[in-house]
Design an enzyme around this catalytic site. Structure first.
Site, short mmCIF file in Angstrom:
data_model
loop_
_atom_site.label_atom_id
_atom_site.label_comp_id
_atom_site.label_asym_id
_atom_site.label_seq_id
_atom_site.Cartn_x
_atom_site.Cartn_y
_atom_site.Cartn_z
N ASP A 30 0.85 -1.19 0.00
CA ASP A 30 0.00 0.00 0.00
C ASP A 30 0.88 1.24 0.00
OD1 ASP A 30 -3.21 0.24 0.56
OD2 ASP A 30 -2.12 2.07 1.09
N LYS A 203 -19.02 -7.56 -14.76
CA LYS A 203 -18.96 -6.84 -13.48
C LYS A 203 -19.78 -5.54 -13.55
CE LYS A 203 -17.82 -5.02 -9.64
NZ LYS A 203 -18.04 -5.52 -8.33
N ARG A 243 -41.84 -14.01 -10.06
CA ARG A 243 -40.80 -13.46 -10.93
C ARG A 243 -40.57 -11.96 -10.72
NH1 ARG A 243 -43.26 -17.37 -13.27
NH2 ARG A 243 -45.02 -16.09 -13.95
N CYS A 257 -19.31 1.77 -5.67
CA CYS A 257 -19.52 0.88 -6.82
C CYS A 257 -20.75 1.23 -7.62
CB CYS A 257 -19.62 -0.55 -6.31
SG CYS A 257 -18.24 -0.95 -5.24
N ARG A 320 -18.25 7.06 1.19
CA ARG A 320 -17.94 7.40 -0.19
C ARG A 320 -19.22 7.52 -1.02
NH1 ARG A 320 -13.67 2.96 -1.78
NH2 ARG A 320 -15.15 1.74 -0.56
N1 SAJ Z 1 -29.74 0.69 -1.92
C1 SAJ Z 1 -31.04 1.12 -2.02
N2 SAJ Z 1 -32.02 0.18 -2.15
C2 SAJ Z 1 -31.76 -1.16 -2.18
C3 SAJ Z 1 -30.43 -1.59 -2.08
C4 SAJ Z 1 -29.42 -0.64 -1.95
O1 SAJ Z 1 -31.33 2.32 -1.98
O2 SAJ Z 1 -32.71 -1.95 -2.28
C5 SAJ Z 1 -28.65 1.69 -1.79
C6 SAJ Z 1 -27.82 1.53 -0.52
O3 SAJ Z 1 -28.42 2.22 0.54
C7 SAJ Z 1 -26.49 2.13 -0.95
C8 SAJ Z 1 -26.40 1.75 -2.43
O4 SAJ Z 1 -27.72 1.45 -2.83
O5 SAJ Z 1 -26.51 3.54 -0.85
C9 SAJ Z 1 -25.48 0.61 -2.74
O6 SAJ Z 1 -25.58 -0.38 -1.73
P1 SAJ Z 1 -25.62 -1.94 -2.05
O7 SAJ Z 1 -25.76 -2.64 -0.76
O8 SAJ Z 1 -26.64 -2.22 -3.07
O9 SAJ Z 1 -24.25 -2.25 -2.78
P2 SAJ Z 1 -22.69 -1.96 -2.46
O10 SAJ Z 1 -22.30 -0.75 -3.25
O11 SAJ Z 1 -22.40 -1.94 -1.04
O12 SAJ Z 1 -22.04 -3.27 -3.15
C10 SAJ Z 1 -22.28 -3.53 -4.52
C11 SAJ Z 1 -22.70 -5.01 -4.70
N3 SAJ Z 1 -23.18 -5.23 -6.05
C12 SAJ Z 1 -24.34 -5.86 -6.31
O13 SAJ Z 1 -25.08 -6.24 -5.44
C13 SAJ Z 1 -24.68 -6.08 -7.74
C14 SAJ Z 1 -21.51 -5.92 -4.39
O14 SAJ Z 1 -21.85 -7.27 -4.66
C15 SAJ Z 1 -20.30 -5.51 -5.23
O15 SAJ Z 1 -19.17 -6.32 -4.94
C16 SAJ Z 1 -19.96 -4.07 -4.89
O16 SAJ Z 1 -21.09 -3.25 -5.24
C17 SAJ Z 1 -18.74 -3.67 -5.70
O17 SAJ Z 1 -17.66 -3.52 -5.09
O18 SAJ Z 1 -18.83 -3.56 -6.92
#
Ligand code: SAJ
Length: 421
Positions: A30, A203, A243, A257, A320
């Site tokens: 790092d 991805k 579904r 992400c 972030r």
């Molecule tokens: N969120 C909503 N409604 C939902 C789900 C999430 O408003 O129903 C919001 C959350 O509050 C947050 C944002 O979306 O602000 C993202 O949160 P998240 O839990 O959906 O996802 P991340 O960003 O923590 O992780 C995602 C994941 N991707 C998918 O589920 C397709 C994870 O598997 C990936 O590894 C990660 O991105 C990444 O590093 O790419």
């Protein structure tokens, strides 16, 4: 195997530790001296369930050491951030580039290079290979290269790194097979092999799929409120269809992400409409929430808002791309005073306070993050300390009846006024 993992952040560190506890010699690299010292003491530099325990095990096994320089190894794994360049809405690949530059002087015949960082399609071919070949070695002939995107969700990173299925896209079959045998030392999910550009594309599709579906939930929430429908109840019932799986609305999409990756998919295309529209809808949610708050406390002079939660989602300390930041800026631009409480977050652009201080003399609580701690707040102890009893819950987390009983005027995102139960 000796594995050199470049980048000791949310993905690089747990990956390095998992390889180390499974018998590999791991050198974590790092550029941040403080991060290096912290990890070498067995302390995780960020909150992640199970990480500190895993890290201690890795350090005690003497298989993991963190340094600032790359050394010769059998495998080089790059897991550095790929932020969004906000002006151009395209990937900033400068960290990937400099990590690759650090690898090539140490590259030897038979080595494997793995890119885990999320990148726009074509990055391995167009950016990594030319840099790695400065070593004088040729990809496929002399060294192996794959893209193996991480899929672990913060909050469950370690469990998901082990149990999720994994995609490995190699520049050739030998590269993919080499990487598969390596990841098999700790991955219990299925490992699917493909080519490098497909892995990059897959991805981005995954995170874009989630972003679009959250945008749909956010749009449903706004329409539901206008139609006198409780969106949370409506989603629960829709999802009884075999579904249908509608996601949940909220104050916007944050994190490193989902709020970013869709732009990596669109940066080389002129065809994208739905993807950028979804981004726009999700990015406008803080404005929608602010409108609800303004309406609720209109008429109050010198309004004070208490924000519960600035982490981008519940039970993590990561801010972030948090939608809370936009909400705060909008409110401050209109002369609102802001007080913030977040039991997980230590560093933020604005001061973080204890709960008591954050709600004292306040006119409205706005819950933006679904941290488990917030469910335990007793409205009776809060009520007397506030100047006015208003609550906006953007996650449908709190027991509305309990808060109403203490005299709170409550609004829940996606519910018509007065129907938030
Ligand atoms: N969120 C909503 N409604 C939902 C789900 C999430 O408003 O129903 C919001 C959350 O509050 C947050 C944002 O979306 O602000 C993202 O949160 P998240 O839990 O959906 O996802 P991340 O960003 O923590 O992780 C995602 C994941 N991707 C998918 O589920 C397709 C994870 O598997 C990936 O590894 C990660 O991105 C990444 O590093 O790419």
């Amino acid at each position: 195997m000796k594995i050199c993992v470049l980048g000791q952040g949310y993905i690089g560190l747990p990956t390095a530790a998992l390889f180390a506890v499974n018998g590999h010699r791991v050198l974590g690299v790092d550029i941040n001296k403080k991060v290096i010292d912290t990890i070498n003491q067995g302390i995780a530099p960020f909150d992640e369930p199970g990480l500190e325990e895993l890290l201690k095990k890795a350090i005690n096994s003497q298989n993991l050491i963190i340094k600032s320089n790359v050394e010769e190894a059998d495998v080089f794994l790059i897991a550095v951030p790929t932020p969004l360049d906000k002006e151009t809405k395209s990937a900033d690949l400068s960290y990937v580039k400099s990590a690759t530059e650090m690898v090539y002087p140490h590259l030897r015949r038979g080595n494997l290079v793995i890119l885990e960082s999320t990148v726009p399609p074509g990055s391995c071919n167009n950016l990594l290979i030319p840099i790695l070949e400065k070593s004088g070695l040729r990809v496929s002939n002399d060294f192996y290269l794959v893209h193996s995107p991480e899929r672990a969700i913060p909050g469950k990173t370690i469990k998901e790194m082990v149990n999720n299925d994994r995609i490995i896209g190699g520049v050739d079959k030998k590269s993919s097979r080499f990487a598969k045998s390596l990841y098999s030392t700790f991955v219990k999910g299925n490992i699917y092999l493909t080519d490098v550009i497909t892995a990059e594309f897959v991805k981005l599709m995954e995170n874009t799929f989630r972003d679009i579906n959250i945008a749909m939930a956010n749009e449903f929430a706004q329409i539901a409120g206008e139609n006198g429908v409780n969106i949370w109840e409506a989603i629960k019932l829709s999802n009884k269809h075999p579904r249908v799986n509608v996601l949940l609305p909220g104050p916007g999409v944050g994190g490193h992400c989902i709020a970013i990756d869709p732009w990596f998919l669109t940066e080389n295309s002129t065809r994208c409409r739905m993807i950028s529209l979804a981004r726009e809808i999700n990015d406008s949610m803080p404005n929608h929430v602010f409108r609800i708050v303004k309406k609720m406390i209109s008429g109050i002079r010198y309004p004070v808002i208490s924000i519960l939660g600035v982490a981008y989602k519940g039970n993590v300390d990561d801010t972030r791309e948090t939608p809370a930041l936009k909400f705060i800026k909008l409110a401050m631009n209109e002369g609102f005073s802001i007080k913030i409480h977040d039991p997980h977050v230590k560093d933020f652009e604005y001061k973080i306070m204890e709960l008591d201080e954050a709600i004292y003399d306040s006119d409205c609580i706005v819950l933006l993050t679904d941290h488990a701690e917030f469910e335990k707040i007793n409205p009776a102890t809060i009520a007397t300390k506030m100047r006015n009893r208003n609550l906006v819950d953007t996650r449908n987390l709190l027991n509305v009846l309990k808060w109403k009983k203490e005299g709170f005027n409550v609004r829940v995102l996606g519910c018509p006024y007065g129907d938030e139960i």
